[in-house]
Write a protein that holds these residues in place. Sequence first.
Motif: not given
Length: 91
Positions: A50-61
């Motif tokens: 399980s991984l939550s990246l909510e509002n990590c704006f710099q994450i891309t594909d």
Amino acid sequence: VTKNGGESNTNADESESPPILLQSLNLCGGEKFSDAGLKRISMVCQHLTSLSLENCFQITDGGLMSIAQACPDLQKFNLSGCMGISGTGFA
């Protein structure tokens, strides 16, 4: 340098870290968290489910692909607010 039974060994690549048995990680609100950080996590946390990246704006594909390839047990993603994710990472 690592110690095994009292003997010292020099590792060729000191930058490698041992795997971490972490299964769930919440990085919500990591506005400065980037693909580079996600790639590093993918190198040491291959047991994530399980991984939550909510509002990590710099994450891309690209970052998403790094973690998906390294963590075959990953079943749950929270990508809410990740504006850099186009959806091609899900194909």
